[in-house]
Write a protein that holds these residues in place. Sequence first.
Motif, short mmCIF file in Angstrom:
data_model
loop_
_atom_site.label_atom_id
_atom_site.label_comp_id
_atom_site.label_asym_id
_atom_site.label_seq_id
_atom_site.Cartn_x
_atom_site.Cartn_y
_atom_site.Cartn_z
N ILE A 171 0.83 -1.21 0.00
CA ILE A 171 0.00 0.00 0.00
C ILE A 171 0.87 1.26 0.00
N SER A 172 2.09 1.12 0.48
CA SER A 172 3.00 2.28 0.50
C SER A 172 3.51 2.64 -0.88
N SER A 173 3.25 1.78 -1.88
CA SER A 173 3.70 2.08 -3.25
C SER A 173 2.64 2.80 -4.06
N LEU A 174 1.50 3.14 -3.44
CA LEU A 174 0.45 3.89 -4.13
C LEU A 174 0.83 5.37 -4.12
N ASN A 175 1.59 5.78 -5.11
CA ASN A 175 2.19 7.11 -5.12
C ASN A 175 1.19 8.24 -5.33
N PHE A 176 -0.03 7.94 -5.80
CA PHE A 176 -1.03 8.98 -6.03
C PHE A 176 -2.09 9.01 -4.93
N LEU A 177 -1.93 8.20 -3.94
CA LEU A 177 -2.94 8.10 -2.88
C LEU A 177 -3.02 9.41 -2.09
N SER A 178 -4.22 10.00 -2.09
CA SER A 178 -4.40 11.27 -1.37
C SER A 178 -5.46 11.16 -0.28
N HIS A 179 -6.23 10.09 -0.30
CA HIS A 179 -7.25 9.89 0.73
C HIS A 179 -7.26 8.42 1.11
N LEU A 180 -7.08 8.14 2.40
CA LEU A 180 -7.03 6.77 2.90
C LEU A 180 -7.81 6.71 4.20
N ASN A 181 -8.66 5.69 4.32
CA ASN A 181 -9.42 5.49 5.56
C ASN A 181 -9.50 4.00 5.85
N LEU A 182 -8.82 3.58 6.91
CA LEU A 182 -8.82 2.17 7.34
C LEU A 182 -9.39 2.05 8.75
N SER A 183 -10.06 3.08 9.21
CA SER A 183 -10.52 3.13 10.59
C SER A 183 -11.65 2.13 10.85
N LEU B 295 2.72 7.28 2.20
CA LEU B 295 2.03 7.23 3.49
C LEU B 295 2.58 8.26 4.48
N GLN B 296 3.79 8.73 4.25
CA GLN B 296 4.35 9.76 5.12
C GLN B 296 3.57 11.07 5.03
N THR B 297 2.93 11.30 3.88
CA THR B 297 2.17 12.54 3.70
C THR B 297 0.77 12.43 4.29
N LEU B 298 0.32 11.22 4.57
CA LEU B 298 -1.01 11.01 5.15
C LEU B 298 -0.85 10.85 6.66
N ASP B 299 -0.64 11.96 7.33
CA ASP B 299 -0.26 11.95 8.74
C ASP B 299 -1.43 12.25 9.67
N ASP B 300 -2.62 11.81 9.29
CA ASP B 300 -3.82 11.99 10.11
C ASP B 300 -4.09 10.69 10.86
N SER B 301 -4.05 10.74 12.18
CA SER B 301 -4.23 9.52 12.98
C SER B 301 -5.64 8.93 12.83
N SER B 302 -6.63 9.74 12.39
CA SER B 302 -7.99 9.21 12.23
C SER B 302 -8.07 8.16 11.14
N ILE B 303 -7.08 8.12 10.26
CA ILE B 303 -7.04 7.10 9.21
C ILE B 303 -7.06 5.71 9.82
N TYR B 304 -6.44 5.56 11.01
CA TYR B 304 -6.27 4.24 11.62
C TYR B 304 -7.09 4.09 12.91
N ALA B 305 -7.99 5.02 13.18
CA ALA B 305 -8.71 5.03 14.46
C ALA B 305 -9.51 3.75 14.68
N ASP B 306 -9.64 3.38 15.95
CA ASP B 306 -10.45 2.23 16.35
C ASP B 306 -9.99 0.93 15.70
N ASN B 307 -8.67 0.74 15.70
CA ASN B 307 -8.05 -0.54 15.38
C ASN B 307 -7.14 -0.86 16.57
N PRO B 308 -7.69 -1.46 17.62
CA PRO B 308 -6.96 -1.60 18.89
C PRO B 308 -5.61 -2.31 18.78
#
Length: 276
Positions: A158-170, A184-197
């Motif tokens: 998934i880190s090779s998706l160079n055009f990825l601008s919106h990701l939500n795995l919460s 993935l370094q540019t997608l630095d919003d913790s809500s992307i991964y929220a509620d994955n204990p």
Amino acid sequence: MANNNLFDSIPSGIIPQQWCNLPYLHILDLANNNISGAIPNCLHDLTSLVYDESSMAATLFGEKRYAEQTTLMDKGGEREYGNNLIYIYIYINIIDLSRNNLIGEIPEVITSLIQLIALNFSWNQLTGSIPKKIGNITGLERLDLSNNNLSGPIPKSISSLNFLSHLNLSHNNLSERILSRNQLQTLDDSSIYADNPLLCGFLLPTKCPGDEDHTSNSSTSGGGGSEDNGAKNDNEMLWFYVSMGSGFLVGLCGVCFTLWIKESWRQVYFRFVGIA
């Protein structure tokens, strides 16, 4: 759905296998229905999402514009694509099956749809893991798999998706370490991964196994070095004073002993002291 004569929506039931035989389908939008069952395992037959038809279409048809308008969910909101926004040779390839009752796993064949720019399976009841080769969809800009029951690690590809601008795995059951490289370094919003204990690492308060030891060792190593240096300096100063005191004592004893055994020197010394 683009380039077809389908009308109305599917209020309930399953996605027909026959829909995989639509070679000119570019937008499959079945969001907000009551569709159940599994995602068809024949999506790789949607050849318009597998092969690049843009150059051929431009050659055959020129700059023909679409006459109809399409409204799609994009990054949590609606976006309209109309006759001034979509050219026949610039295809908007999207699959949106969000907010249904889909079950089962995400089929691995989804990774062969390399022309997709948006994939949304959110708000279903999907299980299993994210396909390991998800990175094969190289042009993917938006990926939303939130609010399911997906488990396992986030695929490295998934880190090779160079055009990825919106990701939500919460809101899943994903586990292990979060990836923090490339796009993935540019997608630095913790809500992307929220509620994955069971997720840990980058952007999350939960440290991965071994991170605490590394931090502890670094702290111990740094702190221990300072303490060792301080102790070393204290010992050096102690020995300095001991040596100086010992030297003074030895010198004094030497003088006293000499005066005791040499009467002539003793007389001279007393006479000198008396004069002083």
